[in-house]
Design a protein around this motif. Sequence first.
Motif: not given
Length: 482
Positions: A258-260, A277, A328, A330-331, A334-335, A342, A357
């Motif tokens: 989860e990227l967040d 990342t 990942y 993403t949203s 965050t993408g 995303s 996310i």
Amino acid sequence: MKELIERALDAAERGGASYADVRVVERETEQLTVKNGALEAATSTVSAGFGVRVLVEGAWGFSSSREMHTTEAERIGREALEIARASAIAHRVPVELDATPPVTDRYRTPYDEDPFAVSLDDKLRILMDADAAMARVAGVAIREGNLSSGRETKTFASSAGAWIEQEIVESGGGIDATAVNDSELQQRSYPNSFGGQMVTGGFEAVRALDLAGHAQETAELAVALLDAPQCPSGEMDLVLDATQVALQIHESCGHPTELDRVFGTEASFAGTSFLTTDKLGKLRYGSDLVHIDADATAPGGLGTFGYDDEGVPAQNVPLIEGGMLVGYLTSRETGPRIGRQSMGSARAWSWNHIPLIRMTNINLRPGDAGSLEDLIADTRDGIFMSINKSWSIDDRRLNFQFGDQAGWIIKNGRRTQLVKNPTYTGITPRFWGSLDAICSPSEWTLWGLPNCGKGEPMQIGHVGHGAAPARFRGVKVGVGRW
Ligand SMILES: [Zn+2]
């Protein structure tokens, strides 16, 4: 509803928002529990309202209300603006959204039998039949069965011109038998211990579970566990059933991608990640048999939808490819920070929550090891563990311990002695690195996990995990007491 949405978006734009979206959501649920032959609980809930999210000077503001009229829509739009302005003062990195184009579309979960149209009598009969079959097994102290249904209708609209209407229908059920003696308690669940199997789909999925048909063996195993010896300790080859593989994916791949969480904006609920990342495309996460996808398009998955709560279309995106970290969750926000659009995994639990996310269906692709019995026959010495009982994993999702309801010693390719309280421990990349066989597609099931918690305030997430039984070599196995 159209007017309400337009008034909210209009108020946000006139107030200086660079972007705004509105979600109007109604969620209807029904839950039935039968315990020891009696109806223990029958609850139905309806929750409806709308949420407005605005972006001002690179900061989000969000407000929501259950009062569905146009003056309230304007007020909530303005309130979201004020919150965004206040948070812009303290905001470090300005939010920039990806270039996802606005879409006008409709999506509806395909199903045959509307779970809300099935009579209470029919539902109770399913639970009572399963209860009666468990009751015929001597030594079972607590028998429990549950059915749940859900329907979410939602409209998403944005200042960029998106308009998406969705209807998500969910159905599920399961049973548990608990046996007790003077010193301990043992439980066996069917078909999993996630509160039953839950899917996006109709009541046909519940009928297909055949709860009554599996009740006797479920109850018998709970009783047998009382007299079973404790699980031995040591390093051995471990075969996991598909439900335990599903939870292993959830905790050690779903959450850490989860990227967040990776960026540290979501630190609650064991909330950072070892999958930083800088490791994208470089980290060997598992053996080359490990392919894990985030597939929001998988038919029947509890994490299946048409569009996420930012209006991004459902997609099937690899996270782990041939054992390497390649993606990942993403949203839209965050993408871009990893140079991508995303992939559509921002979802909110309800109208009064902001999208976070969330996992979609995080699926381990099946292999070619045949059936579970084939895999066991191919394992000289080891242990087979089935259905999760407990889990713990550290903050970064690296060191874990899982306990299962039942284990069976594998000797010379045969499933032999039943053992109780089995556990195994590992370190995420080393554990997935030890995977050397996955059963074939016929053993693969898309399990629903209806109770994933995340965020502050806490949001429930409905997610899915496709998995088949798999074998891991040289795993530390032991005994746990709960
Ligand atoms: Zn979770």
